[in-house]
Design an enzyme around this catalytic site. Structure first.
Site, PDB file in Angstrom:
ATOM      1  N   LYS A 105      54.228  59.658  79.455  1.00 49.11           N
ATOM      2  CA  LYS A 105      54.878  58.384  79.735  1.00 49.11           C
ATOM      3  C   LYS A 105      54.478  57.851  81.122  1.00 49.11           C
ATOM      4  CE  LYS A 105      56.758  58.479  75.758  1.00 49.11           C
ATOM      5  NZ  LYS A 105      57.918  59.122  75.204  1.00 49.11           N
TER       6      LYS A 105
HETATM    7  C1  LIG Z   1      58.687  59.456  73.963  1.00 44.91           C
HETATM    8  C2  LIG Z   1      59.601  58.620  73.160  1.00 44.91           C
HETATM    9  C3  LIG Z   1      60.889  59.039  72.823  1.00 44.91           C
HETATM   10  C4  LIG Z   1      61.412  60.429  73.035  1.00 44.91           C
HETATM   11  O1  LIG Z   1      61.297  60.941  74.254  1.00 44.91           O
HETATM   12  P1  LIG Z   1      61.210  62.531  74.506  1.00 44.91           P
HETATM   13  O2  LIG Z   1      61.381  62.602  75.968  1.00 44.91           O
HETATM   14  O3  LIG Z   1      59.866  62.972  74.035  1.00 44.91           O
HETATM   15  O4  LIG Z   1      62.320  63.161  73.749  1.00 44.91           O
HETATM   16  C5  LIG Z   1      61.713  58.155  72.158  1.00 44.91           C
HETATM   17  N1  LIG Z   1      61.294  56.946  71.794  1.00 44.91           N
HETATM   18  C6  LIG Z   1      60.046  56.516  72.075  1.00 44.91           C
HETATM   19  C7  LIG Z   1      59.649  55.153  71.652  1.00 44.91           C
HETATM   20  C8  LIG Z   1      59.166  57.346  72.739  1.00 44.91           C
HETATM   21  O5  LIG Z   1      57.912  56.910  72.980  1.00 44.91           O
END
Ligand SMILES: *Cc1c(COP(=O)(O)O)cnc(C)c1O
Length: 390
Positions: free
Chosen positions: A184
């Site tokens: 991210k």
């Molecule tokens: C990465 C992501 C999540 C979940 O996040 P985690 O930290 O991996 O549990 C939820 N929604 C979207 C759109 C994502 O890209």
């Protein structure tokens, strides 16, 4: 696989290493001062009243749904073109995800027009996801939520730092969720944050994050409390000090990194325009301020996506798909079936989308090479009459 160009990459340096070492030397590893500071700094950055750090983005979505009081029998409107955790969090709370189509091939966010048609007497909330870091049209969605008395949740996993006008994403709903997973814009490995301007929601999220215990380990360590009461069914969704310390450094770099992502996105668009104009890139000249999390492209209809991705892989370029639509997964198909004709745009984009590498440290010269490689591979693979589905 040793990629020549990975899909995503960390922007870590000496500062992150020092921050981790400082925590190790402090001999306090779970929620403490680093976490409190991370929450305070994140809240200040967004201009939001409360920020509660948690173990990951999925946990933060789950706690957000519970804090809104979602329960069995409730329906929540949600896009299908998102990561499975967006819908799963609704199911964890016992509620039903009702999938809404996306706006179009140039805007792969939830369709504002389609939202109203899917509202029933059981609808309790709308959960939006800012695809690729491009904000949904929140003023219009807020207006609909207000008119029908619905709660609004933002899955802002792609959108830390994105804004509509002066108001940052995370401020446009009752409660919003961020993820700090490794790929991210702000990465801590695993991690997440619930943000809200609502005191009661913040109180519930804080409580359920740590077993719904009325005092924290930290307070007991500091001698503030010696016992606790358990007032609800809680979870262990805590973050630790190592991740919070990394998060604080990453937060300082966020605006700069998002700007670099924006410049790379512009470079991609210009190169595609010149070399492969038949490739569509959603969100051209978008009116809001994006966080530029992803670089999605839409292959021309009939191009075999698998062959294309294999061609890129052979050149050492990692690609991905955002996303295989949730309603087409076995579990969701069986439990929450959708009419064949209900989500045509989601299914079309879901079958043609490919995500190309994008990260703050991507070399601009690589962008040209990736686009040239895309053109060469498209020239090599045959176009099929029937649309590729896999
Ligand atoms: C990465 C992501 C999540 C979940 O996040 P985690 O930290 O991996 O549990 C939820 N929604 C979207 C759109 C994502 O890209």
């Amino acid at each position: 696989m040793n990629w020549r160009i990975p899909l995503a990459d960390l922007n870590f340096g000496e500062e992150e290493k020092e921050a981790v070492m400082k925590v190790l030397d402090s001999r306090w590893l779970t929620m403490g001062e680093e976490t409190q500071n991370f929450e305070r700094e994140f809240a200040r950055y967004l201009g939001v009243k409360h920020a509660v750090a948690v173990a990951n983005g999925t946990a933060s979505l789950h706690l957000a749904c519970l804090a809104l009081g979602l329960k069995p029998g409730d329906e929540v409107l949600v896009p299908s073109l998102t990561f499975v955790a967006t819908a799963a969090s609704i199911v964890y709370a016992g509620a039903r995800p009702v999938f809404v189509d996306i706006a179009g091939e140039t805007n792969t966010n939830i369709s504002v027009e389609s939202i109203e048609a899917r509202i029933t007497p059981r609808t309790r909330a709308i959960m939006v996801m800012h695809y690729g870091g491009y904000p949904c049209d929140m003023p219009r969605i807020l207006e609909i939520a207000g008119r029908y008395g619905l709660a609004l949740i933002e899955d802002a996993a792609h959108a830390p730092g994105a804004a509509i006008g002066e108001k940052k994403i995370g401020n446009w709903s009752n409660v919003a969720s961020f993820s700090f997973f490794s790929n991210k814009n702000l990465a801590t490995g695993e991690g997440g944050m619930v943000v809200t301007n609502d005191d009661e929601i913040a109180r519930k999220v804080r409580l359920q994050r740590s077993h719904a215990m009325t005092t924290m380990t930290w307070d007991r360590h500091k001698g503030h409390a010696s016992s606790y009461e358990v007032v609800d069914l809680g979870f262990n969704y805590r973050i630790d000090e190592i991740r919070s310390a990394i998060g604080r450094i990453q937060l300082k770099k966020l605006d700069g990194n998002n700007t670099r992502r924006g410049k790379l996105t512009a470079a991609y668009r210009a190169a595609f325009q010149k070399l492969v104009p038949e490739i569509e890139i959603p969100f051209e000249q978008y009116p809001f301020s994006p966080a530029y999390h992803l670089l999605p492209i839409l292959l021309p209809a009939g191009v075999n996506r698998f062959a294309f991705m294999e061609g890129m892989k052979a050149q050492g370029i990692q690609t991905s798909i955002h996303y295989p639509p949730i309603h087409q997964f076995n579990y969701y198909r069986n439990r929450f079936p959708v009419e064949q004709t209900e989500l045509p745009v989601t299914e079309s984009v879901g079958s043609r989308e490919v995500t190309l590498p994008l990260y703050a440290d991507l070399d601009p010269a690589s962008v040209c090479w990736i686009v040239e490689t895309t053109r060469n591979i498209l020239q090599e693979i045959p176009v099929e009459r029937s649309r590729s589905v896999w």
